[in-house]
Design a protein around this motif. Structure first.
Motif, PDB file in Angstrom:
ATOM      1  N   LYS A 179       0.820  -1.214   0.000  1.00  0.00           N
ATOM      2  CA  LYS A 179       0.000   0.000   0.000  1.00  0.00           C
ATOM      3  C   LYS A 179       0.852   1.262   0.000  1.00  0.00           C
ATOM      4  O   LYS A 179       0.404   2.324  -0.443  1.00  0.00           O
ATOM      5  CB  LYS A 179      -0.944  -0.002   1.209  1.00  0.00           C
ATOM      6  CG  LYS A 179      -1.977  -1.123   1.178  1.00  0.00           C
ATOM      7  CD  LYS A 179      -2.846  -1.109   2.423  1.00  0.00           C
ATOM      8  CE  LYS A 179      -3.867  -2.251   2.382  1.00  0.00           C
ATOM      9  NZ  LYS A 179      -4.722  -2.275   3.595  1.00  0.00           N
ATOM     10  N   ILE A 180       2.093   1.156   0.500  1.00  0.00           N
ATOM     11  CA  ILE A 180       2.955   2.337   0.591  1.00  0.00           C
ATOM     12  C   ILE A 180       4.325   2.110  -0.061  1.00  0.00           C
ATOM     13  O   ILE A 180       5.184   2.990  -0.020  1.00  0.00           O
ATOM     14  CB  ILE A 180       3.167   2.757   2.062  1.00  0.00           C
ATOM     15  CG1 ILE A 180       3.773   1.604   2.868  1.00  0.00           C
ATOM     16  CG2 ILE A 180       1.849   3.210   2.688  1.00  0.00           C
ATOM     17  CD1 ILE A 180       4.188   1.987   4.278  1.00  0.00           C
ATOM     18  N   SER A 181       4.545   0.946  -0.663  1.00  0.00           N
ATOM     19  CA  SER A 181       5.863   0.626  -1.203  1.00  0.00           C
ATOM     20  C   SER A 181       6.194   1.510  -2.408  1.00  0.00           C
ATOM     21  O   SER A 181       5.306   2.003  -3.107  1.00  0.00           O
ATOM     22  CB  SER A 181       5.921  -0.850  -1.604  1.00  0.00           C
ATOM     23  OG  SER A 181       4.954  -1.146  -2.597  1.00  0.00           O
ATOM     24  N   ARG A 182       7.494   1.649  -2.637  1.00  0.00           N
ATOM     25  CA  ARG A 182       7.964   2.456  -3.766  1.00  0.00           C
ATOM     26  C   ARG A 182       8.613   1.613  -4.852  1.00  0.00           C
ATOM     27  O   ARG A 182       8.845   2.090  -5.956  1.00  0.00           O
ATOM     28  CB  ARG A 182       8.971   3.495  -3.262  1.00  0.00           C
ATOM     29  CG  ARG A 182       8.372   4.481  -2.255  1.00  0.00           C
ATOM     30  CD  ARG A 182       9.424   5.426  -1.719  1.00  0.00           C
ATOM     31  NE  ARG A 182       8.884   6.319  -0.706  1.00  0.00           N
ATOM     32  CZ  ARG A 182       9.608   7.203  -0.035  1.00  0.00           C
ATOM     33  NH1 ARG A 182      10.908   7.297  -0.271  1.00  0.00           N
ATOM     34  NH2 ARG A 182       9.050   7.986   0.875  1.00  0.00           N
ATOM     35  N   THR A 183       8.942   0.386  -4.536  1.00  0.00           N
ATOM     36  CA  THR A 183       9.532  -0.515  -5.534  1.00  0.00           C
ATOM     37  C   THR A 183       8.414  -1.143  -6.349  1.00  0.00           C
ATOM     38  O   THR A 183       7.485  -1.723  -5.780  1.00  0.00           O
ATOM     39  CB  THR A 183      10.346  -1.625  -4.845  1.00  0.00           C
ATOM     40  OG1 THR A 183      11.232  -1.045  -3.892  1.00  0.00           O
ATOM     41  CG2 THR A 183      11.134  -2.413  -5.873  1.00  0.00           C
ATOM     42  N   PRO A 184       8.435  -1.021  -7.680  1.00  0.00           N
ATOM     43  CA  PRO A 184       7.342  -1.536  -8.507  1.00  0.00           C
ATOM     44  C   PRO A 184       6.996  -2.990  -8.215  1.00  0.00           C
ATOM     45  O   PRO A 184       7.882  -3.843  -8.092  1.00  0.00           O
ATOM     46  CB  PRO A 184       7.879  -1.371  -9.936  1.00  0.00           C
ATOM     47  CG  PRO A 184       8.819  -0.208  -9.844  1.00  0.00           C
ATOM     48  CD  PRO A 184       9.475  -0.347  -8.499  1.00  0.00           C
ATOM     49  N   ALA A 185       5.701  -3.250  -8.088  1.00  0.00           N
ATOM     50  CA  ALA A 185       5.207  -4.604  -7.827  1.00  0.00           C
ATOM     51  C   ALA A 185       3.923  -4.825  -8.605  1.00  0.00           C
ATOM     52  O   ALA A 185       3.009  -3.998  -8.548  1.00  0.00           O
ATOM     53  CB  ALA A 185       4.965  -4.813  -6.337  1.00  0.00           C
ATOM     54  N   VAL A 186       3.864  -5.923  -9.345  1.00  0.00           N
ATOM     55  CA  VAL A 186       2.647  -6.331 -10.041  1.00  0.00           C
ATOM     56  C   VAL A 186       2.083  -7.533  -9.320  1.00  0.00           C
ATOM     57  O   VAL A 186       2.762  -8.549  -9.154  1.00  0.00           O
ATOM     58  CB  VAL A 186       2.940  -6.668 -11.513  1.00  0.00           C
ATOM     59  CG1 VAL A 186       1.690  -7.228 -12.191  1.00  0.00           C
ATOM     60  CG2 VAL A 186       3.442  -5.438 -12.258  1.00  0.00           C
ATOM     61  N   LEU A 187       0.837  -7.448  -8.878  1.00  0.00           N
ATOM     62  CA  LEU A 187       0.217  -8.508  -8.095  1.00  0.00           C
ATOM     63  C   LEU A 187      -0.745  -9.309  -8.957  1.00  0.00           C
ATOM     64  O   LEU A 187      -1.606  -8.735  -9.629  1.00  0.00           O
ATOM     65  CB  LEU A 187      -0.536  -7.925  -6.899  1.00  0.00           C
ATOM     66  CG  LEU A 187       0.267  -7.521  -5.663  1.00  0.00           C
ATOM     67  CD1 LEU A 187       1.234  -6.377  -5.987  1.00  0.00           C
ATOM     68  CD2 LEU A 187      -0.663  -7.098  -4.536  1.00  0.00           C
ATOM     69  N   PHE A 188      -0.581 -10.617  -8.939  1.00  0.00           N
ATOM     70  CA  PHE A 188      -1.525 -11.493  -9.618  1.00  0.00           C
ATOM     71  C   PHE A 188      -2.708 -11.759  -8.699  1.00  0.00           C
ATOM     72  O   PHE A 188      -2.548 -12.206  -7.563  1.00  0.00           O
ATOM     73  CB  PHE A 188      -0.854 -12.812  -9.997  1.00  0.00           C
ATOM     74  CG  PHE A 188      -1.812 -13.863 -10.493  1.00  0.00           C
ATOM     75  CD1 PHE A 188      -2.506 -13.666 -11.672  1.00  0.00           C
ATOM     76  CD2 PHE A 188      -2.037 -15.032  -9.779  1.00  0.00           C
ATOM     77  CE1 PHE A 188      -3.400 -14.618 -12.136  1.00  0.00           C
ATOM     78  CE2 PHE A 188      -2.926 -15.987 -10.224  1.00  0.00           C
ATOM     79  CZ  PHE A 188      -3.615 -15.785 -11.410  1.00  0.00           C
TER      80      PHE A 188
END
Length: 357
Positions: free
Chosen positions: A137-146
């Motif tokens: 919710k607050i991360s800055r490193t790109p993440a794609v969630l399946f």
């Protein structure tokens, strides 16, 4: 942009100390390294040297307690293959990183990514109760969630199939076969798709002029998942059992009620549940599809092997993996993509039939 000097000034240490900590020098204690990483993440630091490497590192993070991926018949296997087919020719080094709750609790997602020099992640198999879901919710490193969606963070994206469309396909197909009393049996495993598939079922009933009966829409609570994890392992094993034992308070509680009230078709929100439902109906003396039609969801390898073979909604897992890379590539290029959904596909087999006039 935040520099090593900014981190050093914030901590009151030398620039060389920060540099050593970020580069895993052996003369830096683990406690100090952890403090430097956490401070770097808080200040929004990114290791610029990562972008100068000929190969950029990304990872596929898998919640190993929830998702199997090692063998071709496992659900996530093709998803990983699809991601790698797109990422590696594009110059990315892809690493598979299985994690559990203990790993997630030990350090923040951003800290983990910075520590291991990953510039982005494709995240598979996480439930809403996993600790890193809060980090995303607050991360800055790109993440794609399946199959999970985070609201309001431009560094995250959601990839999946259009689950509501899938349910519309299932209901429309059954309605076209003459079914008017269609039940829904689902597993609520705290993933976004559980709610979407239930919503899609109810919306589709209304659009086809069918009555929504709450007593015909049953969800197994998340507390019952342990038995279904065991069921999934059995059904996906190389030697599939001829019969599957299912919890008394799930199928044996609801199936007789469905059948006694004239239900002619059941849509299950997972193929494992559909296979167990099919077996249980047969044990109760009902023929599939003569007495009851059953549709699953996912088109797992088991769907074509049940007796009779299972009509289901297919997720193209290879394309889902490719879509995961497309979404992650967008985030890495500062394009704040939100949702990337693929169309669902109805696979007709022998577990459904037309209602006689």
């Amino acid at each position: 942009m935040t520099t090593i000097q900014d981190i050093a000034d914030k901590m009151g240490v030398s620039k060389s100390t920060v540099s050593k900590a970020l580069n895993d020098a052996p003369d830096i204690s683990e406690a100090l390294r952890k403090q430097v990483l956490e401070t770097a993440v808080a200040l929004g630091y990114t290791k610029l040297r990562r972008y100068k490497k000929p190969t950029k590192k990304v990872c596929i993070i898998i919640e190993k307690e929830n998702m199997r991926y090692q063998e071709p018949h496992h659900f996530a296997y093709d998803i990983l293959v699809g991601f790698r087919q797109m990422a590696e020719p594009a110059g990315f080094d892809v690493e598979i990183v299985p994690v559990d709750i203990k790993t997630q609790r030990s350090q923040h997602y951003d800290v983990f990514m910075l520590k291991h020099d990953y510039i982005g992640a494709f995240v598979v198999g996480f439930s809403l109760s996993d600790p890193w879901i809060q980090d995303f919710k607050i991360s800055r490193t790109p993440a794609v969630l399946f199959d999970n969606y985070i609201v309001g963070n431009p560094s995250t994206a959601y990839v999946g199939i259009d689950n509501e469309e899938g349910m519309e396909l299932a209901v429309s197909y059954l309605a076209g076969l003459g079914h008017r009393k269609i039940a829904y049996l689902g597993v609520d495993n705290s993933l976004v798709f559980s709610a979407d598939r239930k919503t899609g079922y109810m919306t589709a009933l209304i659009s086809h002029g069918l009555t929504v009966q709450p007593e015909y829409c049953i969800e197994v609570p998340a507390a019952s998942q342990n038995e279904f994890q065991e069921l999934r392992k059995l059904l996906l094993s190389e030697e599939r059992p001829t019969a599957v034992l299912v919890s008394d308070d799930i199928l044996e509680k609801h199936l007789p009620r469905f059948l006694e009230n004239g239900i002619t078709a059941i849509i299950c929100n997972q193929d494992t549940l559909a296979s167990a439902t099919l077996t249980q109906c047969q044990q109760l003396g009902f023929q599939v599809p003569d007495d009851i039609s059953i549709i699953g969801f996912d088109d797992l390898p088991i769907a074509a092997c049940t007796s009779p073979p299972l009509t289901t909604i297919r997720q193209d897992r290879l394309e889902l993996g490719k879509s995961g890379f497309f979404a992650l590539s967008s985030l890495l290029n500062h394009i704040p993509i939100s949702t990337y959904l693929l169309h669902a596909q109805l696979i007709q087999r022998e577990s459904t039939r037309k209602i006689p006039l």
